[in-house]
Design a protein around this motif. Sequence first.
Motif, PDB file in Angstrom:
ATOM      1  N   ARG A  35       0.834  -1.211   0.000  1.00 37.72           N
ATOM      2  CA  ARG A  35       0.000   0.000   0.000  1.00 37.72           C
ATOM      3  C   ARG A  35       0.867   1.259   0.000  1.00 37.72           C
ATOM      4  O   ARG A  35       0.550   2.226  -0.690  1.00 37.72           O
ATOM      5  N   LEU A  39       0.634   4.000  -2.932  1.00 37.46           N
ATOM      6  CA  LEU A  39       0.282   5.390  -2.612  1.00 37.46           C
ATOM      7  C   LEU A  39       1.415   6.350  -2.976  1.00 37.46           C
ATOM      8  O   LEU A  39       1.163   7.444  -3.494  1.00 37.46           O
ATOM      9  N   ILE A  71       3.874  10.811   3.580  1.00 37.11           N
ATOM     10  CA  ILE A  71       2.417  10.927   3.586  1.00 37.11           C
ATOM     11  C   ILE A  71       1.778   9.549   3.430  1.00 37.11           C
ATOM     12  O   ILE A  71       0.833   9.196   4.147  1.00 37.11           O
ATOM     13  N   ALA A  72       2.314   8.754   2.524  1.00 36.61           N
ATOM     14  CA  ALA A  72       1.788   7.399   2.299  1.00 36.61           C
ATOM     15  C   ALA A  72       1.931   6.552   3.557  1.00 36.61           C
ATOM     16  O   ALA A  72       1.001   5.818   3.928  1.00 36.61           O
ATOM     17  N   GLU A  73       3.062   6.644   4.233  1.00 35.89           N
ATOM     18  CA  GLU A  73       3.258   5.874   5.465  1.00 35.89           C
ATOM     19  C   GLU A  73       2.250   6.262   6.541  1.00 35.89           C
ATOM     20  O   GLU A  73       1.721   5.392   7.233  1.00 35.89           O
ATOM     21  N   GLU A  74       1.983   7.545   6.694  1.00 35.52           N
ATOM     22  CA  GLU A  74       1.010   7.991   7.695  1.00 35.52           C
ATOM     23  C   GLU A  74      -0.384   7.443   7.392  1.00 35.52           C
ATOM     24  O   GLU A  74      -1.103   6.999   8.284  1.00 35.52           O
ATOM     25  N   ILE A  75      -0.762   7.473   6.135  1.00 34.40           N
ATOM     26  CA  ILE A  75      -2.066   6.955   5.738  1.00 34.40           C
ATOM     27  C   ILE A  75      -2.149   5.454   6.019  1.00 34.40           C
ATOM     28  O   ILE A  75      -3.138   4.964   6.571  1.00 34.40           O
ATOM     29  N   VAL A  76      -1.112   4.736   5.657  1.00 31.47           N
ATOM     30  CA  VAL A  76      -1.114   3.275   5.854  1.00 31.47           C
ATOM     31  C   VAL A  76      -1.126   2.926   7.337  1.00 31.47           C
ATOM     32  O   VAL A  76      -1.810   1.985   7.741  1.00 31.47           O
ATOM     33  N   ARG A  78      -2.589   4.550   9.700  1.00 25.40           N
ATOM     34  CA  ARG A  78      -3.969   4.731  10.169  1.00 25.40           C
ATOM     35  C   ARG A  78      -4.927   3.706   9.588  1.00 25.40           C
ATOM     36  O   ARG A  78      -5.805   3.210  10.283  1.00 25.40           O
ATOM     37  N   GLU A  79      -4.776   3.369   8.293  1.00 23.11           N
ATOM     38  CA  GLU A  79      -5.746   2.523   7.628  1.00 23.11           C
ATOM     39  C   GLU A  79      -5.464   1.028   7.732  1.00 23.11           C
ATOM     40  O   GLU A  79      -6.396   0.232   7.667  1.00 23.11           O
ATOM     41  N   ARG A  83      -5.877  -0.307  12.573  1.00 26.40           N
ATOM     42  CA  ARG A  83      -7.310  -0.567  12.455  1.00 26.40           C
ATOM     43  C   ARG A  83      -7.778  -1.608  13.442  1.00 26.40           C
ATOM     44  O   ARG A  83      -7.130  -2.343  14.029  1.00 26.40           O
TER      45      ARG A  83
END
Length: 83
Positions: A35, A39, A71-76, A78-79, A83
């Motif tokens: 991911r 991203l 940015i991609a690492e932060e999103i991953v 969280r998602e 989770r």
Amino acid sequence: LEFLKAHRRGTYTTLLTTCKLNEHLADIDAEASQRVRDLTAAFAKADGITEQLKAENNLLWAQEMNSCHAIAEEIVLREVVYR
């Protein structure tokens, strides 16, 4: 692993006692890594970060790619991870 131990104690204990903890961690790691790559590439494309930029201004290209990756690492995180 640390997140599970600290915040998902029941899940951690269940996975550990059923001998599925390592499999779960490997699955999460593989999903998160893929991911992040996807991203990062999408953000780079959206921002117009190209191989031409890399050839013309390597430092700017590295800075922009690092930004997309962060940015991609932060999103991953969280998602996928939290989770």
